[in-house]
Design a protein around this motif. Structure first.
Motif, PDB file in Angstrom:
ATOM      1  N   ARG A  18       0.833  -1.202   0.000  1.00  0.00           N
ATOM      2  CA  ARG A  18       0.000   0.000   0.000  1.00  0.00           C
ATOM      3  C   ARG A  18       0.871   1.256   0.000  1.00  0.00           C
ATOM      4  NH1 ARG A  18      -5.348  -0.834   0.742  1.00  0.00           N
ATOM      5  NH2 ARG A  18      -5.950  -2.899   1.415  1.00  0.00           N
ATOM      6  N   LEU A  19       0.332   2.283  -0.611  1.00  0.00           N
ATOM      7  CA  LEU A  19       0.995   3.580  -0.614  1.00  0.00           C
ATOM      8  C   LEU A  19       0.776   4.272   0.719  1.00  0.00           C
ATOM      9  CD1 LEU A  19      -0.313   4.111  -4.091  1.00  0.00           C
ATOM     10  CD2 LEU A  19       1.993   4.845  -3.578  1.00  0.00           C
ATOM     11  N   PRO A  20       1.707   5.143   1.117  1.00  0.00           N
ATOM     12  CA  PRO A  20       1.491   5.891   2.354  1.00  0.00           C
ATOM     13  C   PRO A  20       0.273   6.817   2.200  1.00  0.00           C
ATOM     14  CG  PRO A  20       3.497   6.626   1.241  1.00  0.00           C
ATOM     15  CD  PRO A  20       2.964   5.469   0.469  1.00  0.00           C
ATOM     16  N   ASN A  21      -0.372   7.155   3.318  1.00  0.00           N
ATOM     17  CA  ASN A  21      -1.539   8.036   3.267  1.00  0.00           C
ATOM     18  C   ASN A  21      -1.197   9.397   2.667  1.00  0.00           C
ATOM     19  OD1 ASN A  21      -3.297   6.154   4.328  1.00  0.00           O
ATOM     20  ND2 ASN A  21      -2.945   6.795   6.430  1.00  0.00           N
ATOM     21  N   ARG A  22      -0.039   9.901   2.979  1.00  0.00           N
ATOM     22  CA  ARG A  22       0.446  11.148   2.374  1.00  0.00           C
ATOM     23  C   ARG A  22       1.581  10.777   1.438  1.00  0.00           C
ATOM     24  NH1 ARG A  22      -1.464  15.896   4.095  1.00  0.00           N
ATOM     25  NH2 ARG A  22      -2.669  15.864   6.007  1.00  0.00           N
ATOM     26  N   ARG A  23       1.453  11.164   0.163  1.00  0.00           N
ATOM     27  CA  ARG A  23       2.443  10.765  -0.829  1.00  0.00           C
ATOM     28  C   ARG A  23       2.580  11.842  -1.898  1.00  0.00           C
ATOM     29  NH1 ARG A  23      -1.862   7.532  -0.628  1.00  0.00           N
ATOM     30  NH2 ARG A  23      -3.378   7.595  -2.281  1.00  0.00           N
ATOM     31  N   GLY A  24       3.727  11.845  -2.498  1.00  0.00           N
ATOM     32  CA  GLY A  24       3.959  12.763  -3.596  1.00  0.00           C
ATOM     33  C   GLY A  24       3.140  12.361  -4.806  1.00  0.00           C
ATOM     34  N   SER A  25       2.680  13.354  -5.541  1.00  0.00           N
ATOM     35  CA  SER A  25       1.938  13.072  -6.766  1.00  0.00           C
ATOM     36  C   SER A  25       2.130  14.223  -7.740  1.00  0.00           C
ATOM     37  CB  SER A  25       0.457  12.868  -6.475  1.00  0.00           C
ATOM     38  OG  SER A  25      -0.136  14.077  -6.038  1.00  0.00           O
ATOM     39  N   GLU A  26       1.796  13.963  -8.974  1.00  0.00           N
ATOM     40  CA  GLU A  26       1.832  14.994 -10.002  1.00  0.00           C
ATOM     41  C   GLU A  26       0.597  14.837 -10.878  1.00  0.00           C
ATOM     42  OE1 GLU A  26       5.131  14.343 -12.805  1.00  0.00           O
ATOM     43  OE2 GLU A  26       5.201  12.286 -12.096  1.00  0.00           O
ATOM     44  N   THR A  27       0.071  15.958 -11.330  1.00  0.00           N
ATOM     45  CA  THR A  27      -1.099  15.946 -12.200  1.00  0.00           C
ATOM     46  C   THR A  27      -0.730  16.646 -13.494  1.00  0.00           C
ATOM     47  OG1 THR A  27      -2.613  15.931 -10.323  1.00  0.00           O
ATOM     48  CG2 THR A  27      -3.510  16.647 -12.438  1.00  0.00           C
TER      49      THR A  27
END
Length: 112
Positions: A18-27
């Motif tokens: 699972r991914l951490p609840n807070r994670r880096g992302s890009e849109t």
């Protein structure tokens, strides 16, 4: 339980990471095949791609549903240890090597 329903001996399916609840992302916004898409990529703390969301410009259209469902399937595959490079290589491409689908285009955009 039939023979086809039984797991193979010593074949343990990979556990979901699972991914951490807070994670880096890009849109990103992209046009592919005459349609507009919004792509969001979420990453693990080490920078690996862990999820991808794709939405077509026309919400709730058939194209939106297909792109979104494909992205969800890719996300689950990544979280279960699938090889991202192998998935990218398996995507359909035209004679110039460009991705034929918005899913392939999204994977090309969010990965090196």
């Amino acid at each position: 339980m039939s023979v086809t329903d039984q797991p193979a001996p010593n074949n343990v399916p990979p556990a979901r990471q699972r991914l951490p609840n807070r994670r880096g992302s890009e849109t990103l916004s992209v046009e592919h095949g005459g349609a507009d898409f919004t792509i969001t990529a979420g990453r693990y703390d080490d920078g690996r791609l862990g999820e991808i969301f794709i939405n077509a410009g026309h919400a709730n259209s058939m194209l939106d549903a297909i792109a979104s469902d494909a992205a969800i399937a890719i996300s689950f595959a990544l979280q279960h240890g699938a090889d991202l490079d192998a998935m990218k290589a398996a995507m359909k491409r035209d004679s110039r090597g460009a991705p034929s689908s918005p899913i392939g285009a999204a994977l090309d955009l969010v990965t090196p």
